[in-house]
Design an enzyme around this catalytic site. Structure first.
Site, PDB file in Angstrom:
ATOM      1  N   THR A  17       0.812  -1.221   0.000  1.00 19.04           N
ATOM      2  CA  THR A  17       0.000   0.000   0.000  1.00 19.04           C
ATOM      3  C   THR A  17       0.840   1.262   0.000  1.00 19.04           C
ATOM      4  O   THR A  17       0.474   2.259  -0.615  1.00 19.04           O
ATOM      5  CB  THR A  17      -0.919   0.002   1.254  1.00 19.04           C
ATOM      6  OG1 THR A  17      -1.822  -1.081   1.128  1.00 19.04           O
ATOM      7  CG2 THR A  17      -1.714   1.287   1.365  1.00 19.04           C
ATOM      8  N   ASP A  61       1.579  -6.517  -4.570  1.00 15.63           N
ATOM      9  CA  ASP A  61       0.747  -6.546  -3.370  1.00 15.63           C
ATOM     10  C   ASP A  61       1.298  -7.722  -2.568  1.00 15.63           C
ATOM     11  O   ASP A  61       1.539  -8.801  -3.130  1.00 15.63           O
ATOM     12  CB  ASP A  61      -0.715  -6.790  -3.775  1.00 15.63           C
ATOM     13  CG  ASP A  61      -1.661  -6.740  -2.590  1.00 15.63           C
ATOM     14  OD1 ASP A  61      -1.417  -7.465  -1.606  1.00 15.63           O
ATOM     15  OD2 ASP A  61      -2.653  -5.995  -2.658  1.00 15.63           O
ATOM     16  N   SER A  62       1.502  -7.548  -1.274  1.00 17.82           N
ATOM     17  CA  SER A  62       2.216  -8.604  -0.533  1.00 17.82           C
ATOM     18  C   SER A  62       1.401  -9.881  -0.382  1.00 17.82           C
ATOM     19  O   SER A  62       1.926 -10.897   0.076  1.00 17.82           O
ATOM     20  CB  SER A  62       2.702  -8.091   0.824  1.00 17.82           C
ATOM     21  OG  SER A  62       1.672  -8.080   1.775  1.00 17.82           O
ATOM     22  N   THR A 170       3.118  -9.862  14.536  1.00 14.97           N
ATOM     23  CA  THR A 170       1.893 -10.306  13.882  1.00 14.97           C
ATOM     24  C   THR A 170       1.119  -9.066  13.458  1.00 14.97           C
ATOM     25  O   THR A 170       1.101  -8.071  14.184  1.00 14.97           O
ATOM     26  CB  THR A 170       1.039 -11.124  14.893  1.00 14.97           C
ATOM     27  OG1 THR A 170       1.773 -12.303  15.214  1.00 14.97           O
ATOM     28  CG2 THR A 170      -0.304 -11.523  14.325  1.00 14.97           C
ATOM     29  N   CYS A 283      -4.046 -18.682  20.312  1.00 18.70           N
ATOM     30  CA  CYS A 283      -4.025 -17.408  21.042  1.00 18.70           C
ATOM     31  C   CYS A 283      -2.825 -16.590  20.582  1.00 18.70           C
ATOM     32  O   CYS A 283      -1.737 -17.146  20.410  1.00 18.70           O
ATOM     33  CB  CYS A 283      -3.883 -17.633  22.547  1.00 18.70           C
ATOM     34  SG  CYS A 283      -5.221 -18.584  23.249  1.00 18.70           S
TER      35      CYS A 283
HETATM   36  N1  ASP Z   1      -2.642  -5.577   0.339  1.00 18.79           N
HETATM   37  C1  ASP Z   1      -1.597  -4.699   0.784  1.00 18.79           C
HETATM   38  C2  ASP Z   1      -0.316  -5.495   0.814  1.00 18.79           C
HETATM   39  O1  ASP Z   1      -0.087  -6.228   1.729  1.00 18.79           O
HETATM   40  C3  ASP Z   1      -1.925  -4.145   2.111  1.00 18.79           C
HETATM   41  C4  ASP Z   1      -0.901  -3.224   2.701  1.00 18.79           C
HETATM   42  O2  ASP Z   1       0.173  -2.983   2.186  1.00 18.79           O
HETATM   43  O3  ASP Z   1      -1.195  -2.674   3.761  1.00 18.79           O
HETATM   44  O4  ASP Z   1       0.464  -5.398  -0.088  1.00 18.79           O
END
Ligand code: ASP
Length: 346
Positions: A17, A61-62, A170, A283
């Site tokens: 993003t 995009d990751s 996380t 958890c």
């Molecule tokens: N979908 C995006 C990604 O992981 C979300 C982000 O970067 O916040 O590439």
């Protein structure tokens, strides 16, 4: 680093993003090239650093991240290791914790900072968190301790107010600017008006040997998550997935699972076939305590091993790394029980 020299930082831009812009037709966000990203942060030029950059040929995009991309990042670090004081990896948030965990295992004997960051809002947006994250990540990568050595000598995630150990992190929120947390390990630094490093929490590799990069990550692993009502057929089907060598079993609470005989028998059969089963808690805080309950004892008796307080992200990438070394199941089990680079507490 010699005194009076400007810190040399390499930015590795993978996508996410932070560098995305809106597609005019579909209105969906898509990755853009590095010049677009950096043009939106003129303040970077005010830092008195020598900054260079490398970017993925096609930023992603990751959600599309895979072990081949991890190898690409690791190669960029290895090839430039002696030329730079630190590395900033710009990455999407969705799989950032997996990449941070994977790199922590792949980069053995790391003695320089690898700071991963991204943002919740694209860097071109007025209220973006990307500008601040990028600038702070660069400052963290350039920070030195009282001996002049790099303050951070591990893979870490910088996001909003905190610096976290990468293999303890996380993604906790799809909305908040403070999107990451290390639920079982304290912050490495707190970012407020200043940057306060908690030096007692920073990892130092015990080895003084040169960086050694392990490129092979074996993908023959998977997650299996328990839920009440899970059916024997489904469970057995998953445990016998073709070519699977390792399973991260996401169990309840302190590592508990059903005590029905079919369940234990299915685990027993899989471990007898040589499948490595790592017991990890669903958890996010706390971990597996084998033997605390009867329902937890049966899993270890059936050959599953305890992941202690490891995150799911670190668990699955540690398995990929260990199988990638070419180890057999018995050795993988042994190393899963050892702390390799600060990823769990025993
Ligand atoms: N979908 C995006 C990604 O992981 C979300 C982000 O970067 O916040 O590439």
């Amino acid at each position: 680093m010699a005194q009076n020299t400007r810190p040399k930082i390499l930015i590795i831009y993978t996508g996410g993003t932070i560098g995305m812009i809106e597609n005019q037709e579909t209105h969906a966000l898509q990755p853009f090239d590095f010049s677009h990203l950096i043009d939106n942060v003129p303040k970077v030029k005010k830092l008195d650093y020598d900054i260079d950059n490398i970017q993925f040929s096609a930023p992603i995009d990751s959600a599309n991240m895979n072990p081949g991309h991890w190898a690409e990042i690791a190669r960029s670090i290895e090839e430039n290791y002696d030329k730079f004081d630190g590395f900033v990896v710009l990455h999407g948030t969705d799989t950032m914790a997996f990449t941070a965990s994977a790199l922590s295992f792949m980069l053995e004997n790391l003695h320089k900072p690898v700071i991963i960051t991204g943002s919740q809002l694209p860097i071109g947006e007025v209220r973006t968190d990307g500008e601040e994250n990028l600038i702070t990540a660069l400052q963290v990568a350039a920070a030195t301790d009282s001996n002049g050595d790099p303050m951070v000598q591990e893979v870490a995630i910088l996001f909003e107010n905190y610096l976290w150990r990468g293999n303890r992190s996380t993604k906790m929120s799809a909305d908040n600017f403070n999107a990451f947390k290390s639920n079982n390990y304290p912050a490495l630094a707190h970012i407020g008006l200043g940057m306060a490093f908690h030096e007692e929490n920073l990892y130092r590799s015990p080895s003084k040997r040169p960086l050694k990069v392990h490129y092979e990550m074996d993908p023959h692993v998977m997650f299996v998550e328990l839920h009440p009502g899970i059916m024997e057929d489904t469970f057995r089907y998953m445990l016998s997935a073709p070519n699977i060598k390792g399973i991260v079993l996401k169990t309840y609470g302190a590592g508990n699972s059903p005590s029905e005989p079919w369940f234990t028998a299915a685990i027993n059969e899989a471990t007898s076939r040589g499948v490595v089963i790592l017991n990890v808690s669903q958890c996010v805080n706390g971990g597996v305590h084998n033997g605390l309950y009867e329902t937890g004892k049966s899993l270890s008796a059936a050959g599953a091993i305890s992941g202690n307080d490891i995150t799911s992200e670190a668990a699955i990438t540690k398995m990929m790394y260990l199988f990638g070394l070419g180890l057999n199941s018995e050795s993988v089990k042994t190393y899963l029980g050892c702390v390799l680079c600060g990823e769990m507490t025993i």
